[in-house]
Design an enzyme around this catalytic site. Sequence first.
Site, PDB file in Angstrom:
ATOM      1  CE  LYS A  78     -82.099  30.413  41.243  1.00 15.56           C
ATOM      2  NZ  LYS A  78     -82.437  30.994  39.937  1.00 15.56           N
ATOM      3  N   GLY A 181     -68.625  32.900  30.256  1.00 21.04           N
ATOM      4  CA  GLY A 181     -69.229  31.627  30.675  1.00 21.04           C
ATOM      5  C   GLY A 181     -69.843  30.868  29.516  1.00 21.04           C
ATOM      6  N   GLY A 183     -71.183  27.866  29.650  1.00 22.26           N
ATOM      7  CA  GLY A 183     -71.968  26.762  30.213  1.00 22.26           C
ATOM      8  C   GLY A 183     -73.197  26.528  29.366  1.00 22.26           C
ATOM      9  CB  VAL A 185     -77.304  30.133  29.463  1.00 20.26           C
ATOM     10  CG1 VAL A 185     -77.774  31.399  28.753  1.00 20.26           C
ATOM     11  CG2 VAL A 185     -78.434  29.529  30.289  1.00 20.26           C
TER      12      VAL A 185
HETATM   13  N1  PHE Z   1     -82.850  28.567  36.554  1.00 19.07           N
HETATM   14  C1  PHE Z   1     -84.064  29.175  36.150  1.00 19.07           C
HETATM   15  C2  PHE Z   1     -83.949  30.684  36.260  1.00 19.07           C
HETATM   16  O1  PHE Z   1     -83.085  31.218  36.943  1.00 19.07           O
HETATM   17  C3  PHE Z   1     -85.165  28.675  37.012  1.00 19.07           C
HETATM   18  C4  PHE Z   1     -86.154  27.745  36.401  1.00 19.07           C
HETATM   19  C5  PHE Z   1     -85.904  26.923  35.324  1.00 19.07           C
HETATM   20  C6  PHE Z   1     -87.402  27.691  36.940  1.00 19.07           C
HETATM   21  C7  PHE Z   1     -86.866  26.115  34.797  1.00 19.07           C
HETATM   22  C8  PHE Z   1     -88.385  26.899  36.426  1.00 19.07           C
HETATM   23  C9  PHE Z   1     -88.106  26.088  35.340  1.00 19.07           C
HETATM   24  O2  PHE Z   1     -84.702  31.404  35.665  1.00 19.07           O
END
Ligand code: PHE
Length: 351
Positions: A78, A181, A183, A185
């Site tokens: 990350k 939230g 946002g 999602v």
């Molecule tokens: N933000 C996504 C997650 O936490 C990470 C991600 C998104 C990785 C798209 C690859 C492609 O799962």
Amino acid sequence: MEELLRNWDGENLIVTYDRPAKTWIIIAVHSTVLGPAVGGTRMKTYTDLGEAVLDAQRLAAGMTYKWAAAGSDMGGGKAVLFVSEEMTGDDRTALLERYGDLVQKLRGLFMTGPDLGTSVADMDVIGQRAPSYIFGRSTAFGGAGDPAPFTALGVFTAIEVTAKQLFSETSVREKRVVIQGAGSVGRNLARMLSEAGAEVLFTDVDESAVQYGRDELGLTFIPTDEVYDVQCDIFAPCAIGGIISASTIDRLNCRAVVGGANNQLVKPEDAANLRARGILYAPDFVANCGGAVAITGIETTGWTREQAAEKVRKSVRENLLKIYELSSSQDISTDQAACLLAEMRLAKSEP
Ligand code: PHE
């Protein structure tokens, strides 16, 4: 800080200070056992560097478990861009370009996609500098676009599975869901739930998100500080992590916690505490794998969007059922059960 680095069980931590943008760039590579480390890039302010590093470390570990549980050949990583203020316009673009140069330099040790505080448009910018290592670019740039609808689909599926477990009903009709939230999602999830006949309440700290939820989606708004107290069937955290703790568990008035946020628990023991209170917890890294699984699947293996959606639903459904079963048969928390599942897969790949 020394403690943080010494105690981490991950592989590599890259920390760079970007002077022009006054931004700390942190890339945490937790595990490459199953493949190259893949995880989103988060852009956010923090109180200090320690807090940002810890967030990157914990989120990267979460990705290791997410990929392992989902059966994807990817490792956990990350990135955190710890900005000192909100970045917009040319300053944002320039920062993302320099960040892209760093990702390029790593030559595939770490690959990334959108996350909290970054967008598909941002991936387009980073992708100019690190074309082979970026997921979730716009279709104009050859990407599969926004992961959020797929993440929401996975969370929706998790809510269905959990409702079935609790109420023996296959539908979420008339179930009351509180979403923390609205946002990318949260709002997709809210729409799906509303369409399926659930009663959806929500909160957000951002005024424009509140407006969107209320005016565009017609949801009932609840004040931020009441979100843990409202009586509901499902509490769905879809914002920041670290919101399930001893103090909020005491307040929760729900039958289950199922959401899209990463790292919902403050401590692993919180899962046991939820269980003791009779609240079923869908482990975050299982419920929220949809975006990551779908976008990487579409971009690397050529799945259609329909195939990706089916894979996400299947993965979430099968894993959660296994986890709920394991949790009751072994008398362990659902989080422990999910970790066991992921660790079994990780162990198999170790030489
Ligand atoms: N933000 C996504 C997650 O936490 C990470 C991600 C998104 C990785 C798209 C690859 C492609 O799962």
